[in-house]
Design an enzyme around this catalytic site. Sequence first.
Site, PDB file in Angstrom:
ATOM      1  N   LEU A  32       0.815  -1.205   0.000  1.00 36.07           N
ATOM      2  CA  LEU A  32       0.000   0.000   0.000  1.00 36.07           C
ATOM      3  C   LEU A  32       0.852   1.260   0.000  1.00 36.07           C
ATOM      4  O   LEU A  32       1.926   1.321   0.616  1.00 36.07           O
ATOM      5  CB  LEU A  32      -0.940   0.009   1.208  1.00 36.07           C
ATOM      6  CG  LEU A  32      -1.898  -1.182   1.365  1.00 36.07           C
ATOM      7  CD1 LEU A  32      -2.881  -0.919   2.487  1.00 36.07           C
ATOM      8  CD2 LEU A  32      -2.629  -1.487   0.072  1.00 36.07           C
ATOM      9  N   ARG A  34       0.362   5.932  -0.813  1.00 36.72           N
ATOM     10  CA  ARG A  34      -0.550   7.053  -0.538  1.00 36.72           C
ATOM     11  C   ARG A  34      -1.796   7.041  -1.415  1.00 36.72           C
ATOM     12  O   ARG A  34      -2.846   7.555  -1.004  1.00 36.72           O
ATOM     13  CB  ARG A  34       0.176   8.385  -0.668  1.00 36.72           C
ATOM     14  CG  ARG A  34       0.848   8.634  -1.994  1.00 36.72           C
ATOM     15  CD  ARG A  34       1.772   9.863  -1.904  1.00 36.72           C
ATOM     16  NE  ARG A  34       1.026  11.080  -1.688  1.00 36.72           N
ATOM     17  CZ  ARG A  34       0.697  11.936  -2.660  1.00 36.72           C
ATOM     18  NH1 ARG A  34       1.039  11.682  -3.924  1.00 36.72           N
ATOM     19  NH2 ARG A  34       0.032  13.034  -2.396  1.00 36.72           N
ATOM     20  N   HIS A  36      -3.510   4.358  -2.223  1.00 34.96           N
ATOM     21  CA  HIS A  36      -4.451   3.484  -1.501  1.00 34.96           C
ATOM     22  C   HIS A  36      -5.058   4.231  -0.324  1.00 34.96           C
ATOM     23  O   HIS A  36      -6.251   4.087  -0.025  1.00 34.96           O
ATOM     24  CB  HIS A  36      -3.732   2.224  -1.009  1.00 34.96           C
ATOM     25  CG  HIS A  36      -3.274   1.311  -2.100  1.00 34.96           C
ATOM     26  ND1 HIS A  36      -1.949   1.132  -2.405  1.00 34.96           N
ATOM     27  CD2 HIS A  36      -3.966   0.524  -2.968  1.00 34.96           C
ATOM     28  CE1 HIS A  36      -1.836   0.268  -3.401  1.00 34.96           C
ATOM     29  NE2 HIS A  36      -3.038  -0.113  -3.769  1.00 34.96           N
ATOM     30  N   LYS A 155      -6.621   5.113 -11.952  1.00 32.03           N
ATOM     31  CA  LYS A 155      -5.326   4.920 -12.601  1.00 32.03           C
ATOM     32  C   LYS A 155      -5.361   3.703 -13.524  1.00 32.03           C
ATOM     33  O   LYS A 155      -4.913   3.758 -14.667  1.00 32.03           O
ATOM     34  CB  LYS A 155      -4.219   4.745 -11.568  1.00 32.03           C
ATOM     35  CG  LYS A 155      -2.859   4.390 -12.186  1.00 32.03           C
ATOM     36  CD  LYS A 155      -1.801   4.183 -11.124  1.00 32.03           C
ATOM     37  CE  LYS A 155      -0.514   3.682 -11.737  1.00 32.03           C
ATOM     38  NZ  LYS A 155      -0.617   2.283 -12.193  1.00 32.03           N
ATOM     39  N   VAL A 182      -3.881   9.302  -8.293  1.00 30.84           N
ATOM     40  CA  VAL A 182      -3.066  10.044  -7.318  1.00 30.84           C
ATOM     41  C   VAL A 182      -1.621  10.034  -7.814  1.00 30.84           C
ATOM     42  O   VAL A 182      -1.093   8.983  -8.204  1.00 30.84           O
ATOM     43  CB  VAL A 182      -3.164   9.412  -5.919  1.00 30.84           C
ATOM     44  CG1 VAL A 182      -2.276  10.159  -4.923  1.00 30.84           C
ATOM     45  CG2 VAL A 182      -4.620   9.407  -5.442  1.00 30.84           C
ATOM     46  N   CYS A 190       1.171   7.182  -8.692  1.00 27.40           N
ATOM     47  CA  CYS A 190       1.526   6.264  -7.606  1.00 27.40           C
ATOM     48  C   CYS A 190       1.276   4.823  -8.038  1.00 27.40           C
ATOM     49  O   CYS A 190       0.240   4.496  -8.615  1.00 27.40           O
ATOM     50  CB  CYS A 190       0.697   6.576  -6.359  1.00 27.40           C
ATOM     51  SG  CYS A 190       1.072   8.161  -5.596  1.00 27.40           S
ATOM     52  N   SER A 191       2.238   3.959  -7.750  1.00 25.95           N
ATOM     53  CA  SER A 191       2.124   2.546  -8.091  1.00 25.95           C
ATOM     54  C   SER A 191       3.033   1.745  -7.173  1.00 25.95           C
ATOM     55  O   SER A 191       4.112   2.214  -6.788  1.00 25.95           O
ATOM     56  CB  SER A 191       2.536   2.311  -9.550  1.00 25.95           C
ATOM     57  OG  SER A 191       2.644   0.927  -9.823  1.00 25.95           O
ATOM     58  N   SER A 192       2.589   0.534  -6.838  1.00 26.26           N
ATOM     59  CA  SER A 192       3.422  -0.336  -6.015  1.00 26.26           C
ATOM     60  C   SER A 192       4.740  -0.653  -6.708  1.00 26.26           C
ATOM     61  O   SER A 192       5.762  -0.892  -6.060  1.00 26.26           O
ATOM     62  CB  SER A 192       2.673  -1.639  -5.703  1.00 26.26           C
ATOM     63  OG  SER A 192       1.461  -1.377  -5.027  1.00 26.26           O
TER      64      SER A 192
END
Length: 516
Positions: A32, A34, A36, A155, A182, A190-192
């Site tokens: 997780l 930001r 998420h 996204k 985001v 944002c991505s893992s």
Amino acid sequence: MSFSVLSSTAELHRWRKHQQSSVYFVPTMGALHRAHGQLIKSVQGFGSLQPAAVLVSVFVNPLQFGPAEDFDSYPRDLEADCELASRSGASALWAPSVDQVFPGGASSQFRIQVPSHLQAHLCGASRPGHFDGVVTVVARLLALVRPEVLVLGEKDWQQLVILRHLVAQLGLPVRVHGVATVRDDDGLACSSRNRYLMTQQRQQALALPQLLARAARESQDGRAVDLAGLRCAWEQLGLEVEYVETVDAFNLQPLHAGRKLCLLAAAVRCGETRLIDHTFLMSRQPIVAIDGPAGAGKSTVTRAFAERLGLLYLDTGAMYRAVTWLTQQHDVDPHDPVAVKTILENLELELEPSQSGPQKVRINGHDVTEAIRSPEVTSSVSVVAAHGCVRKALTAQQQRMGVRGGLVAEGRDIGTAVFPDAELKVFLTASPAERARRRALDLDNRGFPVPDLAELETQIEERDRMDSTREVAPLRQAEDATELISDGMSIEEVIETLIDLFRVQVPEEVWPTPGS
């Protein structure tokens, strides 16, 4: 507020049994970040439902990984996930094993197959079976969690569209709430998988969102999107381009940028890390067209819907009522189109937003907001509105107001004649009996005499006949409109349904909800 960590379906069922009101479900594969956290926070005050519980799931789904993809190395850190979920306001985190979700193993489960047209482009073309795995696990998770609202990020736009189709086509009892992409401070979505990027690679990867944003700006200036040029530019910067495409944002079919909302999406590899991103292309702000017969409650719900989404409310029905009122003031025969045309010369009609109550309506300097709602005006408005000269004059004025978009209009022919290219078209209706009941209440509240309900119902049916059979712009449902029958629905329920329909067509990224 206490925070629970659940690891089995039995623990989930016990937790779910104790929830007294709505459950909002945020499915994730863990790692997780930001974005998420924003999914969790976004549901506060969503619609009329007050979220009593937000459940986050952490499950790395084996069904959506291809043979050469990173299932075994996918980042996992349950302790950190629990900390972020709790800090963001979640009520519980559920982290089941594969056997808990797929008893007997993933290979022994029924599979759901996504229609081929929804995965023929973008990520679906290069990742065969991926979205079949996504919808299979989400359907399984929804069956176990039984949430009121499913919360997803925009996204992964293709995934969101596919899951919306899944919910709609299977009639699943859940609302889908999308949250805008985001981004980190440098603009990277944002991505893992971003944690795989080395410092130099991250700088390299920034070309992905930067060039997409530049293409969107150029599109607004009327310049065509150069897909080959984008591909070349990224490759020159050391990014391996998997795809760059423009597709219809709703059905994911190839589409050139124009007035219709268009998705420009790309996938690249920066080193070994696969990144996806997108932007939306549209030449104007969104338009919503709400048509339907008299007495269906269009004005009430459209005004509230517009306020909820920060759209300009264009009360076209009030415009026709105002012209009808003017014919009566000039003692003009409403059936005589030549006589009616004479009062349209130098016509000055204004719609003025009001902080409370109906929209202010002025015609030739006169405030007619209340006067146009009288039974005398109501009885003649269909006759006046049927004249070609009236419709031509008012349609031209309405279309001028719609050049920039950002509005919602209601009437009888908004989606068919005035704004045929509206992003969302709704045909809002109700039975004659229901509309007669509402009309009686409205007349009583305004201090007018209230006829017998049977008489009102007859009047409504006759007006429907006149509106639907007139030669100029007759009342009819546009082929691409969604019918919404409001019998038995509260005003708030109708508004929430309209918002859900709007979000299917118009992402938060394009038109953010005020205060979100």
